[in-house]
Structure formats: C-alpha cells, structure tokens
Design an enzyme around this catalytic site. Structure first.
Site, PDB file in Angstrom:
ATOM      1  N   VAL A  46       0.837  -1.198   0.000  1.00  0.00           N
ATOM      2  CA  VAL A  46       0.000   0.000   0.000  1.00  0.00           C
ATOM      3  C   VAL A  46       0.876   1.255   0.000  1.00  0.00           C
ATOM      4  O   VAL A  46       0.563   2.248  -0.666  1.00  0.00           O
ATOM      5  CB  VAL A  46      -0.967   0.012   1.212  1.00  0.00           C
ATOM      6  CG1 VAL A  46      -1.753   1.317   1.276  1.00  0.00           C
ATOM      7  CG2 VAL A  46      -1.920  -1.173   1.146  1.00  0.00           C
ATOM      8  N   CYS A  47       1.995   1.194   0.696  1.00  0.00           N
ATOM      9  CA  CYS A  47       2.865   2.373   0.848  1.00  0.00           C
ATOM     10  C   CYS A  47       3.270   3.010  -0.484  1.00  0.00           C
ATOM     11  O   CYS A  47       3.142   4.227  -0.641  1.00  0.00           O
ATOM     12  CB  CYS A  47       4.096   2.024   1.680  1.00  0.00           C
ATOM     13  SG  CYS A  47       3.714   1.465   3.349  1.00  0.00           S
ATOM     14  N   PRO A  48       3.745   2.242  -1.477  1.00  0.00           N
ATOM     15  CA  PRO A  48       4.139   2.905  -2.713  1.00  0.00           C
ATOM     16  C   PRO A  48       2.964   3.557  -3.443  1.00  0.00           C
ATOM     17  O   PRO A  48       3.143   4.577  -4.108  1.00  0.00           O
ATOM     18  CB  PRO A  48       4.775   1.792  -3.556  1.00  0.00           C
ATOM     19  CG  PRO A  48       4.312   0.520  -2.949  1.00  0.00           C
ATOM     20  CD  PRO A  48       4.042   0.806  -1.507  1.00  0.00           C
ATOM     21  N   LEU A  51       2.584   6.949  -1.560  1.00  0.00           N
ATOM     22  CA  LEU A  51       3.677   7.880  -1.831  1.00  0.00           C
ATOM     23  C   LEU A  51       3.652   8.349  -3.282  1.00  0.00           C
ATOM     24  O   LEU A  51       3.932   9.518  -3.570  1.00  0.00           O
ATOM     25  CB  LEU A  51       5.022   7.253  -1.471  1.00  0.00           C
ATOM     26  CG  LEU A  51       5.437   7.452  -0.015  1.00  0.00           C
ATOM     27  CD1 LEU A  51       4.556   6.703   0.959  1.00  0.00           C
ATOM     28  CD2 LEU A  51       6.889   7.068   0.185  1.00  0.00           C
TER      29      LEU A  51
END
Length: 187
Positions: A46-48, A51
C-alpha cells in the site's frame, strides 16, 4: 487528537531527496507549510501507492508553499534503493526521511512499539510548526492525496481568514462559515 494545535518537537534526521542525502530538522519547516507523511515500510504494498499519489500532487502542493516529508523507520539508504528500483517511487521529488531510531515517529505518536514500524499517519503543519490536521489509518487503508490537498487548502484558508471556518466537504472557492450566535441552530 492530543497533537492538534501542538508544536512539532525537535528532531534531526538523514533523508534522501533529489538524488542526494541531506540532513533535516524541525528548523527546516519553520516559516512554511509542511506535510509529514508516515508509512510502515519501504518495498511494501500500500505504501508505494500512497507515496506515488502524493508525488502526483507534489507540484500543486509546492505551488501552495507546502513541503512534503515522507517518514518511515527505514534508513535514508533504503529510501535511495527503493527510489532507484521502483518506477512509482522513482517519481518522488519530495524529502524521504529515514527514522531508524523511531524518534520522529514517537514525536508524532505513530510508532508501533514492539514492531519498529510507523502507522499510516498524515500531519499538516503550519508555518509556526503547529499541527493543524492529522489522519491515522489502519494498515490496509491507503490515504488519498486529493483529500490531503483539500485539507491543506482549508487549513491555509482558515489561517488567512480569522473568524471563518470551512464546513464539511468544503472545496476552495466555496462558501465558508463565520461562527456566531446568529448561526446557532440555523445550519
């Protein structure tokens, strides 16, 4: 919610930005709007997407005088490796802070003690270093940069127009409210 209207605590950290390693502290945010965007870890799922979404809105945030600082407990070296190996992360131009000691995560109360990871936390900070908005989501719930941008616009509007407030779902250019005795029970 105890962090709303509080001062960002002092910190020093190494970061990756624009192909270079830099040092960042609370002094760097003085006099400008800032976003601190915490996430659990580099090279995850999920993080990329989050960002990358913020990266897609970075030019507009900068045009509003806002600087973005993404923060995880990874090192600045790991941020560089991720930036160099991922097309999505490769488009990031904002500062990627490494917080391997967890100092900054603890300052913003997003550290998952015992795991060494940050929660998904977003903080909008005004030019005086005061936290004006925050959002914390669970591990599997990604954030939306469009809504973050809306919150920045509302915070900037309220700061520039004392005595006015932005109602729910407010968009730039829409009517605001001026709280008064005359409005009680009429909304």
């Amino acid at each position: 919610m105890a962090l709303i209207n509080t001062q960002v605590k002092p910190f020093n950290a190494s970061a990756f930005k624009a192909g270079e390693f830099i040092e960042v502290s609370e002094k760097d945010i003085a006099g400008k709007w800032s976003i601190f965007f915490f996430y659990p870890a580099d090279f995850t799922f999920v993080c990329p997407t989050e960002l990358g979404d913020v990266a897609d809105h970075y030019a507009e945030l900068q045009s509003r005088g806002v600087e973005v600082y993404s923060v995880s407990t990874d090192t600045h070296f790991t941020h560089k490796a991720w930036h160099d190996s991922s097309e999505t992360i490769g488009k990031i131009q904002y500062t990627m802070i490494g917080d391997p000691t967890g100092e900054i995560c603890r300052n913003f109360d997003v550290m998952r003690e015992g795991q060494g990871l940050a929660d998904r936390g977003t903080f909008v900070v005004d030019p005086d270093g005061i936290i004006q908005a925050m959002e914390i989501t669970a591990e599997g719930i990604g954030r939306d940069a469009e809504d973050l941008l809306r919150k920045v616009k509302a915070a900037q509007y309220v700061a520039a127009h004392p005595g006015e407030v932005c109602p729910a779902a407010w968009k730039e250019g829409e009517a605001t409210l001026a709280p008064s005795l005359d409005l009680v029970g009429k909304i």
